[in-house]
Motif scaffolding. Structure first.
Motif, PDB file in Angstrom:
ATOM      1  N   ALA A  32      25.439  66.200  18.181  1.00  0.00           N
ATOM      2  CA  ALA A  32      26.812  66.103  17.671  1.00  0.00           C
ATOM      3  C   ALA A  32      27.779  66.668  18.701  1.00  0.00           C
ATOM      4  N   CYS A  33      28.966  66.102  18.740  1.00  0.00           N
ATOM      5  CA  CYS A  33      30.004  66.612  19.637  1.00  0.00           C
ATOM      6  C   CYS A  33      30.501  67.955  19.121  1.00  0.00           C
ATOM      7  N   ALA A  34      31.039  68.752  20.019  1.00  0.00           N
ATOM      8  CA  ALA A  34      31.500  70.095  19.667  1.00  0.00           C
ATOM      9  C   ALA A  34      32.717  70.033  18.741  1.00  0.00           C
ATOM     10  N   ASP A  35      32.771  70.965  17.808  1.00  0.00           N
ATOM     11  CA  ASP A  35      33.936  71.112  16.940  1.00  0.00           C
ATOM     12  C   ASP A  35      34.959  71.970  17.667  1.00  0.00           C
ATOM     13  N   ARG A  36      36.165  71.480  17.741  1.00  0.00           N
ATOM     14  CA  ARG A  36      37.242  72.235  18.379  1.00  0.00           C
ATOM     15  C   ARG A  36      38.298  72.550  17.345  1.00  0.00           C
ATOM     16  N   ALA A  37      38.747  73.793  17.361  1.00  0.00           N
ATOM     17  CA  ALA A  37      39.785  74.211  16.417  1.00  0.00           C
ATOM     18  C   ALA A  37      41.119  73.593  16.815  1.00  0.00           C
TER      19      ALA A  37
END
Length: 88
Positions: A32-37
């Motif tokens: 999965a791609c990284a979660d960015r705030a």
């Protein structure tokens, strides 16, 4: 009888066979791609004064989180090309 047996010198070793080995694919949750705030809102009514040591620590945490997210996206794109959007 020893005279009828094939000699070891007469036997040629079999030719080596090349076998393609596919590396195991990681589970989907690891690709999965990284979660960015979402970035903070730039609203003058919401500003506050943060002490310098805290500000320095918060900036370091934000940069580390960004670097880790970029690293995860690069790894994911290396394993499954085109999965995560490219960084501009």
């Amino acid at each position: 009888m020893p005279g009828c047996a094939a000699r070891r010198a007469d036997l040629a070793p079999p030719a080596p066979v090349a076998v393609a080995v596919e590396p195991p694919r990681p589970p989907a949750d690891l690709l999965a791609c990284a979660d960015r705030a979402t970035p903070l809102v730039d609203d003058p009514a919401l500003t506050a004064t943060v002490p310098a040591p805290w500000r320095k620590g918060l900036i370091g945490l934000a940069r580390a989180a960004g670097l880790n997210a970029d690293r995860l996206d690069r790894l994911t794109n290396w394993i499954a090309p085109g999965s995560c959007p490219a960084k501009e």
